[in-house]
Design a protein around this motif. Structure first.
Motif, PDB file in Angstrom:
ATOM      1  N   ARG A 357     -20.453  35.475  73.027  1.00 30.05           N
ATOM      2  CA  ARG A 357     -19.020  35.636  72.807  1.00 30.05           C
ATOM      3  C   ARG A 357     -18.723  36.782  71.819  1.00 30.05           C
ATOM      4  NH1 ARG A 357     -15.632  32.112  75.322  1.00 30.05           N
ATOM      5  NH2 ARG A 357     -14.272  33.946  75.030  1.00 30.05           N
ATOM      6  N   PHE A 358     -19.199  37.955  72.194  1.00 32.08           N
ATOM      7  CA  PHE A 358     -18.922  39.133  71.380  1.00 32.08           C
ATOM      8  C   PHE A 358     -17.425  39.402  71.266  1.00 32.08           C
ATOM      9  CE2 PHE A 358     -23.265  40.062  72.986  1.00 32.08           C
ATOM     10  CZ  PHE A 358     -23.911  40.155  71.752  1.00 32.08           C
ATOM     11  N   ASP A 359     -16.651  38.925  72.229  1.00 30.58           N
ATOM     12  CA  ASP A 359     -15.198  39.137  72.207  1.00 30.58           C
ATOM     13  C   ASP A 359     -14.515  38.373  71.076  1.00 30.58           C
ATOM     14  OD1 ASP A 359     -16.114  36.971  74.022  1.00 30.58           O
ATOM     15  OD2 ASP A 359     -13.981  36.501  74.131  1.00 30.58           O
ATOM     16  N   ARG A 360     -15.210  37.409  70.487  1.00 38.54           N
ATOM     17  CA  ARG A 360     -14.626  36.604  69.408  1.00 38.54           C
ATOM     18  C   ARG A 360     -15.229  36.928  68.037  1.00 38.54           C
ATOM     19  NH1 ARG A 360     -15.448  30.638  71.339  1.00 38.54           N
ATOM     20  NH2 ARG A 360     -14.627  30.252  69.232  1.00 38.54           N
ATOM     21  N   ARG A 361     -16.020  37.971  67.968  1.00 40.65           N
ATOM     22  CA  ARG A 361     -16.647  38.332  66.695  1.00 40.65           C
ATOM     23  C   ARG A 361     -15.675  39.158  65.850  1.00 40.65           C
ATOM     24  NH1 ARG A 361     -23.053  37.962  67.299  1.00 40.65           N
ATOM     25  NH2 ARG A 361     -23.020  36.324  68.897  1.00 40.65           N
ATOM     26  N   PRO A 362     -15.730  38.993  64.535  1.00 39.61           N
ATOM     27  CA  PRO A 362     -14.643  39.523  63.707  1.00 39.61           C
ATOM     28  C   PRO A 362     -14.715  41.018  63.437  1.00 39.61           C
ATOM     29  CG  PRO A 362     -16.272  38.439  62.334  1.00 39.61           C
ATOM     30  CD  PRO A 362     -16.689  38.195  63.765  1.00 39.61           C
ATOM     31  N   THR A 363     -13.557  41.568  63.151  1.00 36.72           N
ATOM     32  CA  THR A 363     -13.414  42.854  62.474  1.00 36.72           C
ATOM     33  C   THR A 363     -13.414  42.569  60.983  1.00 36.72           C
ATOM     34  OG1 THR A 363     -12.220  43.993  64.244  1.00 36.72           O
ATOM     35  CG2 THR A 363     -11.743  44.688  61.982  1.00 36.72           C
ATOM     36  N   ALA A 364     -14.119  43.379  60.210  1.00 43.06           N
ATOM     37  CA  ALA A 364     -14.121  43.225  58.749  1.00 43.06           C
ATOM     38  C   ALA A 364     -13.554  44.500  58.134  1.00 43.06           C
ATOM     39  CB  ALA A 364     -15.520  42.955  58.223  1.00 43.06           C
TER      40      ALA A 364
END
Length: 524
Positions: A357-364
């Motif tokens: 689920r790379f689509d749900r990984r965050p921006t920091a």
């Protein structure tokens, strides 16, 4: 595919970055207020208790900086001195032992054991009413599975970190939103997010000859929150051969989790290559740089680009790459406004990975509080052949070394969510695609822009394109109806060169209406 410590491939990602040197470990101070020797003793000891004030950690860091860094030694019985990944996963924290369980505070704390890759013991203190209580790692808090036979009651002997759960997703259930484990690493997520990239307390000598130095958070003090508090306060003591540091984290979970960081560094020696607010991520491949074949997934990465807002207010977007050779880039600046790693594609179809689920990984996103002066954002990209490794690093490097005998304070906020939080009326890069050009030895670039300024533009903007070498041709711009934005296409002929720096932006009436797209082309 899991990013939980010890439950998948997540920890292995650090090996690329840590291969140049061993982890920095906890310094032993015989005459300070710490109870490290007692906390790690073989015989059971009662929990320690001491007073705690707001400047407690800062004073300890300053005192420690006057001493040499000393690597501690901890004898533990087999197999705890050389746990396998399977054995480490068999050490499970007892849910009923969660700190603040049943107190209805909206937060709980779960502890992580020492062992396997996490071989540095970490002290964990709970702070309440001006007193700090030292926690102990033993069978009262951990259950040992069958892969470890006849484990003593004192096992696993020490902690390696912790994670915090809260009512981030629903008011009825507690979900994990931040974790600290390994050297000075930590990571967070926003609502319904999945762990991806990590942050660190400090970076020293990253990608430099002689190997990287990895400072460690040797101790944490976690303040007990009030019921229904909007955040939790964590203090940390950083230590390494070259510096000590006092850190204070105020962590507020939410749709985007916000972490306010305040740190004071006390160098033991001159720090020439030091990275402030370092971020660590993974880029394997994607539409902007597909060096990996024979994988059904269109993209595999925790982050797809580096975003920067420089001191002049210009916004930069640099697509990440998985290069053939290690490469560095420097974005020179003064009074930096922010930088971070972003995951802009939020479509499952963009990755086709139901497990990761790379689509749900965050921006920091890192935003300095006050002026950081002159320096540069340094981006480091390291070649990898497996997605289990982190290979991308970015941080702020001050223009002048940090000298011993002085103290240096840095304050900044970090936002972990779906997008860069800085609101803007311009256009940003939605997607970068790279393919074969119309002639041999040429490369086709397709760059899509969207945003308020693109949506509201009545006329076609001008695509302002430059290249440091070679030549570009067939430059065109057209409307993109699905994005309500624009698509820019052009071809690059490197003319025999090995590296070309490209820069592209949209202008309307002579004014910049988009972020500046930067791309480093290298011969594959």
């Amino acid at each position: 595919m899991s990013d939980d410590p010890g439950k998948g491939l997540g920890p292995n990602r650090r090996r690329v970055l840590m291969g140049a040197g061993a982890w920095a470990v906890i310094a032993a101070l015989a005459d300070n207020a710490f109870l490290l020797s007692r906390a790690l003793a073989q015989e059971p000891q009662p929990p320690a208790d001491e007073s705690f004030a707001a400047d407690h950690v800062r004073k300890l860091a300053e005192e420690m900086a006057a001493r040499e860094f000393v690597k501690p030694h901890l004898d533990v019985p087999e197999p705890f001195n050389a746990l396998t990944a399977e054995q480490y996963r068999d050490i499970r924290f007892r849910p009923e032992a969660s700190v603040w369980r049943g107190e209805n505070l909206g937060y709980e704390l779960q502890l992580l054991p020492m062992g396997w890759l996490y071989d540095t013991p970490v002290e964990i203190w709970l702070v309440e009413g001006g007193r700090a209580r030292n926690l102990r790692a033993d069978s009262a808090s951990f259950a040992i599975g069958p892969s470890i036979e006849k484990a003593p009651d004192a096992a696993p002997f020490a902690f390696s970190g912790f994670r915090v759960s809260g009512t981030i997703n629903t008011a009825e259930t507690l979900s994990e939103f931040v974790s600290f484990q390994g050297a000075s690493y930590f990571k967070a997520v926003g609502r319904n997010g999945v762990y991806g990239l990590s942050a660190r307390g400090l970076a020293i000598n990253t990608a430099r000859p002689g190997g990287e130095e990895f400072p460690v958070f040797r101790a944490f003090w976690i303040e007990k929150p009030e019921a229904a508090a909007d955040g939790i306060v964590i203090h940390a003591l950083l230590d390494s051969e070259s510096t000590t540091g006092a850190y204070r984290f105020v962590i507020r979970p939410g749709g985007a989790t916000r972490i306010e960081v305040d740190c004071t560094l006390f160098p033991r020696r001159s720090l020439t290559y030091v990275g402030i607010a370092p971020l660590t991520s993974m880029y394997f491949y994607g539409p902007a740089q597909r060096r990996i074949d024979r994988d059904y997934r269109p993209a595999v990465h925790n982050s797809e680009g580096l975003a920067v807002i420089n001191g002049r207010g210009e916004r930069l977007w640099r697509p990440l790459s998985n290069p053939k050779m290690l490469q560095t880039s420097a974005f020179v600046d003064k009074d930096l406004r922010g930088f971070g790693f972003a995951q802009r594609n939020r479509s499952l179809a963009g990755y086709e990975d139901l497990e990761a689920r790379f689509d749900r990984r965050p921006t920091a996103w890192v935003e300095p509080s006050g002026s950081w002066g002159s320096g540069y954002v340094e981006l480091i990209e390291i070649p990898i052949t497996e997605e289990i490794h982190d290979n991308i690093v970015a941080y702020w490097k001050p223009s002048k070394p940090l000298e011993p005998g002085k103290k240096y304070r840095y304050a900044y906020s970090m936002t972990w969510g779906e997008a860069v939080p800085a609101v803007w009326s311009g256009a940003w890069v939605v997607k970068t695609q790279v393919g074969a050009g119309s002639a041999p030895d040429t490369t086709l670039f397709v760059v899509d822009f969207a945003g308020p300024s693109a949506r509201e533009a009545r006329d076609l903007p001008v695509a302002d394109l430059t290249a440091t070498a070679g030549s570009t041709s067939n430059l065109s711009i057209q409307r993109h109806p699905d994005l309500q934005g624009f698509r820019v296409k052009f071809e690059l002929n490197p003319a025999g060169t090995e590296l070309v720096e490209l820069r592209l932006a949209l202008k309307l009436g002579g004014q910049l209406i988009s972020e500046s797209w930067l791309y480093r082309w290298t011969r594959s």
